[in-house]
Scaffold this motif. Structure first.
Motif, PDB file in Angstrom:
ATOM      1  N   TYR A 177       0.808  -1.217   0.000  1.00 19.83           N
ATOM      2  CA  TYR A 177       0.000   0.000   0.000  1.00 19.83           C
ATOM      3  C   TYR A 177       0.846   1.274   0.000  1.00 19.83           C
ATOM      4  CZ  TYR A 177      -3.673  -3.324   1.199  1.00 19.83           C
ATOM      5  OH  TYR A 177      -4.547  -4.378   1.184  1.00 19.83           O
ATOM      6  N   SER A 217       1.899   3.112  -2.394  1.00 22.59           N
ATOM      7  CA  SER A 217       1.503   4.146  -3.360  1.00 22.59           C
ATOM      8  C   SER A 217       0.087   4.678  -3.149  1.00 22.59           C
ATOM      9  CB  SER A 217       1.608   3.581  -4.781  1.00 22.59           C
ATOM     10  OG  SER A 217       0.736   2.468  -4.940  1.00 22.59           O
ATOM     11  N   VAL A 218      -0.618   4.147  -2.151  1.00 21.40           N
ATOM     12  CA  VAL A 218      -2.010   4.541  -1.918  1.00 21.40           C
ATOM     13  C   VAL A 218      -2.073   5.958  -1.351  1.00 21.40           C
ATOM     14  CG1 VAL A 218      -4.059   4.071  -0.521  1.00 21.40           C
ATOM     15  CG2 VAL A 218      -2.846   2.179  -1.616  1.00 21.40           C
ATOM     16  N   LYS A 219      -2.923   6.801  -1.947  1.00 25.60           N
ATOM     17  CA  LYS A 219      -3.054   8.204  -1.523  1.00 25.60           C
ATOM     18  C   LYS A 219      -4.442   8.554  -0.993  1.00 25.60           C
ATOM     19  CE  LYS A 219       1.142   9.036  -2.882  1.00 25.60           C
ATOM     20  NZ  LYS A 219       2.201   9.188  -1.853  1.00 25.60           N
ATOM     21  N   THR A 220      -5.416   7.644  -1.179  1.00 24.08           N
ATOM     22  CA  THR A 220      -6.779   7.900  -0.695  1.00 24.08           C
ATOM     23  C   THR A 220      -7.374   6.612  -0.136  1.00 24.08           C
ATOM     24  OG1 THR A 220      -7.845   7.344  -2.802  1.00 24.08           O
ATOM     25  CG2 THR A 220      -7.116   9.643  -2.496  1.00 24.08           C
ATOM     26  N   ALA A 267     -10.243   5.495  -0.954  1.00 28.37           N
ATOM     27  CA  ALA A 267     -10.860   4.815  -2.099  1.00 28.37           C
ATOM     28  C   ALA A 267      -9.858   3.883  -2.772  1.00 28.37           C
ATOM     29  CB  ALA A 267     -11.392   5.845  -3.092  1.00 28.37           C
ATOM     30  N   GLU A 268      -8.605   4.350  -2.915  1.00 27.11           N
ATOM     31  CA  GLU A 268      -7.565   3.503  -3.511  1.00 27.11           C
ATOM     32  C   GLU A 268      -7.269   2.308  -2.607  1.00 27.11           C
ATOM     33  OE1 GLU A 268      -4.032   5.640  -4.545  1.00 27.11           O
ATOM     34  OE2 GLU A 268      -5.139   7.274  -5.465  1.00 27.11           O
ATOM     35  N   LYS A 289      -9.352   0.841  -0.614  1.00 22.48           N
ATOM     36  CA  LYS A 289     -10.462  -0.095  -0.759  1.00 22.48           C
ATOM     37  C   LYS A 289     -10.344  -0.882  -2.051  1.00 22.48           C
ATOM     38  CE  LYS A 289     -15.526  -0.327  -0.573  1.00 22.48           C
ATOM     39  NZ  LYS A 289     -16.782   0.444  -0.436  1.00 22.48           N
ATOM     40  N   ALA A 290      -9.941  -0.192  -3.105  1.00 23.30           N
ATOM     41  CA  ALA A 290      -9.776  -0.843  -4.401  1.00 23.30           C
ATOM     42  C   ALA A 290      -8.696  -1.921  -4.348  1.00 23.30           C
ATOM     43  CB  ALA A 290      -9.433   0.193  -5.464  1.00 23.30           C
ATOM     44  N   LYS A 291      -7.719  -1.762  -3.448  1.00 24.06           N
ATOM     45  CA  LYS A 291      -6.629  -2.737  -3.331  1.00 24.06           C
ATOM     46  C   LYS A 291      -6.899  -3.777  -2.246  1.00 24.06           C
ATOM     47  CE  LYS A 291      -2.468  -1.716  -4.402  1.00 24.06           C
ATOM     48  NZ  LYS A 291      -1.073  -1.246  -4.509  1.00 24.06           N
TER      49      LYS A 291
END
Length: 714
Positions: free
Chosen positions: A596, A598-601, A603-604, A606-608
């Motif tokens: 994780y 690179s995750v910035k939000t 929503a991202e 959750k998508a991962k």
């Protein structure tokens, strides 16, 4: 000359003989000295700060505490569990007070007589409020009552009033206990105040603490549980485990030695034949109750644990399994024998009657006696006629030296009685059935009692029921067979391997217990296992104990000594499993951190694959409960508090059960914020002082070199 020549030739031999003789003499004295020291140590319950406490001294302390507890609670005896808890309390108090006393002496702290007197005069100490010297009007300890009592004690004549002397002595002993305990508490309080005054708070820390209580956050939380990663996917090397062990070695420091044991316990229970024999008894009683024979005799003959009194009582007087059946029964009905597994009994019930009677009765009475029973009867008739004619009850009572005041009788005061004689039954029946304002003249063997009912309250259903409750016990033959079987098993086990291999053959199972300490009272939670406990802490690794008969004479036990853990740091192998679990948790976090990165939000996230939920009312002062994993996470509280409103967490938060990302949706004060900054300051001072005191006591305990040998005696 010839003799001298002979001595010279054999001089070396003579020196050796003389030397051996001297050594034997010295060794004998040394042996005697060591034996005396060893015998002395065998009588020592323990040691604190170099001070030894003997069995007699410790028992005197236990007796002192026990007598105090009996007096305050109004009980005659304590249960095994209560007595064991009391012994632990006595020991812990002794250790703490001995350590603090030594520290206080070095610091010059003490409790003077003047200070103690000031506390007595103030009279607000909780311990004082447990004494008999409390003024019922002020609800405070009254030192004048104490002074008066101590003066009266000296005047009591032992020969003339032995009973009063015994009572006064018990109160005096209790007061001595309170005074000694109060001095110890005051000294401990002085010591803690000294520590507290060594600590300071600052405005910044106080404000931070207040904000921690008042500022609440609402976050959108993304959760990545560690359990989503298979343990096989993270590898831990031996070198990593040893490095982790050395890093966290202090976590595995053990102040007391402990034992790992394996044991087999066998609880003897009634056989099919035992059950059938008891059922025959119950069926005979059932048939007798059906035909209406002498109920009291039937219940007694069946050896019921609940005697028949014939009194109408509420359902509270019966056990739960009986009470639940009463309302559905018809008067005269007998329920067939049934088994209650909750208390391991066979039971049967016959409902004799069901009536509505008051739960509380207010009444007054006049007891009438005389030179003879006939004279008492005549006087009672005269009193009864006068009352029926309208005479005042209290006036007549005073004429016969009695108050005649009203008093209350409740069902709870008599309905659990195990035996009731005929006079008592007649008296209670009259109280329960007589109408308000009515007067009755009751004739008893020793005289008469005139009663008048003043009030009747809370009418409830009351039952007269015959209950036969009998424990399903095993017979001597059953116990003998079980003992022989278990004894044969134990005789075949010369090692732990034998114990485990042969268990299945006999239908037994072997249980493990790790880190057993000598301050425990029972082995495997079974009563009467003190001999087994002594064996455990004197046995060598690999040993098999004798067979122990324990419990309530219904349990057989054998113990194997698997491993001995000495004081100090735990062996690497003993904590290896815990270290591996901890390291795998850390490596799982590293895997998630990379995943994780690179995750910035949210929503991202959750998508991962992260679980997302909204969590409200997060404050710095309390750990966050995460519903997704069913656990609290303290690390989240600090991370959320440090993040501004609207911001996304800058890094993956490492929790105990999962890793987290979040966005702060809302940040602000509670609806009713706490604004007493001075109270927060005091709270911080108290918390810091308590924390320092606990750490200090931990260090002092280690330095005190405490030895606890209670298991050898109690």
């Amino acid at each position: 000359m010839a003799v001298l020549g002979t001595i010279r030739k054999r001089g070396t031999l003579l020196i050796i003989i003389i030397g051996l003789g001297l050594f034997a003499f010295i060794a004998e004295e040394m042996f005697r000295s060591c034996e005396a020291t060893s015998n002395e140590r065998r009588q020592q319950v323990g040691e604190v700060c170099g001070q030894r406490i003997s069995v007699q001294e410790f028992q005197e302390m236990v007796d002192e505490y026990q007598n105090a507890q009996k007096l305050t609670q109004g009980v005659e005896n304590l249960t095994d569990e209560q007595l064991n808890a009391l012994k632990d309390q006595v020991w812990n108090s002794y250790v703490t007070n001995t350590i603090l006393k030594e520290e206080a002496e070095q610091l010059g702290l003490s409790v003077t007589d003047e200070e103690l007197q000031n506390v007595l005069k103030e009279g607000t100490e909780p311990l004082l409020l447990q004494s008999p010297f409390v003024n019922q009007q002020t609800r405070r300890f009254d030192v004048t009552m104490l002074t008066k009592f101590l003066a009266e004690v000296k005047k009591v004549d032992v020969q003339q009033n032995a009973q009063m002397t015994e009572y006064y002595q018990s109160i005096q002993n209790y007061w001595s206990f309170i005074e000694k305990t109060l001095r110890q508490e005051l000294l401990s309080r002085k010591y803690q105040v000294l520590l507290k005054n060594c600590l300071l708070t600052n405005p910044k820390s106080v404000q931070t603490a207040m904000d921690g209580q008042n500022i609440e956050n609402t976050v959108l939380l993304a959760v990545a549980p560690y359990s989503n990663i298979n343990d096989k996917d993270v590898q831990v090397t031996e070198a990593e485990l040893k490095s982790k062990y050395n890093e966290d070695k202090e976590k595995y420091k053990q102040l007391e030695e402990s034992r790992d044991i394996k044991y087999v316990e066998y609880h003897v229970s009634a056989s099919v034949a035992d059950h059938k024999a008891l059922m025959d008894v119950m069926n005979n009683a059932y048939n007798s109750l059906q035909v209406g024979d002498d109920v009291e005799n039937i219940v007694r003959k069946a050896q019921s644990s609940i005697p028949y009194t014939g009194l109408p009582v509420t359902k509270k007087a019966f056990t739960a399994d009986v009470a639940v059946r009463l309302d559905s029964m018809q008067v005269g009905q007998v329920i067939k024998p049934y088994e209650n597994k909750a208390d391991n009994t066979l039971n049967l019930v016959k409902l004799i009657s069901k009536v509505s009677l008051p739960d509380s009765v207010e009444y007054r009475q006049i007891q009438v006696g005389g030179a003879s029973v006939d004279e008492a009867r005549k006087t009672a008739d005269s009193i009864y006629n006068a009352l029926k004619g309208g005479a005042d009850f209290e006036t007549i009572a005073k004429k016969y030296g009695q108050e005649g005041r009203t008093q209350w009788l409740t069902s709870a005061m008599y309905e659990r009685s195990t035996s009731v004689d005929g006079d008592t039954r007649a008296f209670l029946d009259a109280l329960n059935t007589t109408s308000v304002n009515d007067v009755k003249n009751l004739s008893f063997a020793q005289g008469n009692v005139i009663i008048q009912i003043v009030n009747r309250k809370a009418f409830v259903d009351k039952y007269v029921a015959a209950v036969i409750k009998h424990t399903i016990d095993f017979s001597k033959e059953t116990y003998s067979a079980a003992y022989n079987k278990f004894s044969q098993y134990v005789s075949e086990c010369a090692s732990i391997e034998d114990l485990e291999k042969k268990a299945a053959k006999y239908g037994f199972s072997v249980s493990d217990r790790k880190n057993m300490f000598n301050n425990e009272h029972y082995v495997a939670g079974v009563r009467g296992t003190r001999d087994a406990l002594k064996w455990i802490f004197e046995a060598k690794e690999g040993s098999i104990s004798p067979l122990y008969e324990c419990g309530n004479n219904d349990c057989l036990l054998v113990v194997a000594m698997n491993k001995i853990h000495e004081k100090g740091y735990a062996d690497f192998e003993d904590v290896k499993t815990d270290l591996e679990a901890e390291l795998k948790q850390e490596k799982k976090y590293d895997v998630l951190k990379e995943k994780y990165a690179s995750v910035k939000t949210v929503a991202e996230a959750k998508a991962k694959g992260m679980l997302v939920d909204t969590v409200k009312q997060i404050s710095f002062g309390a750990p966050v409960y995460v519903k997704a994993i069913g656990s609290s996470e303290p690390a989240l509280s600090g991370a959320v508090a440090a993040t501004k409103q609207g911001a996304f967490s800058g890094h993956l938060v490492k929790g105990k059960q999962a890793a987290y990302l979040f966005q702060v949706l809302k940040k602000g004060e509670k609806e009713n914020p706490y604004k007493d900054i001075k109270a927060i300051d005091r709270q911080l001072q108290m918390q810091n002082a308590q924390m320092v005191f606990n750490r200090l006591m931990y260090d002092l305990y280690q330095n005190a070199k405490v030895v606890d040998n209670r298991f050898l005696f109690f």
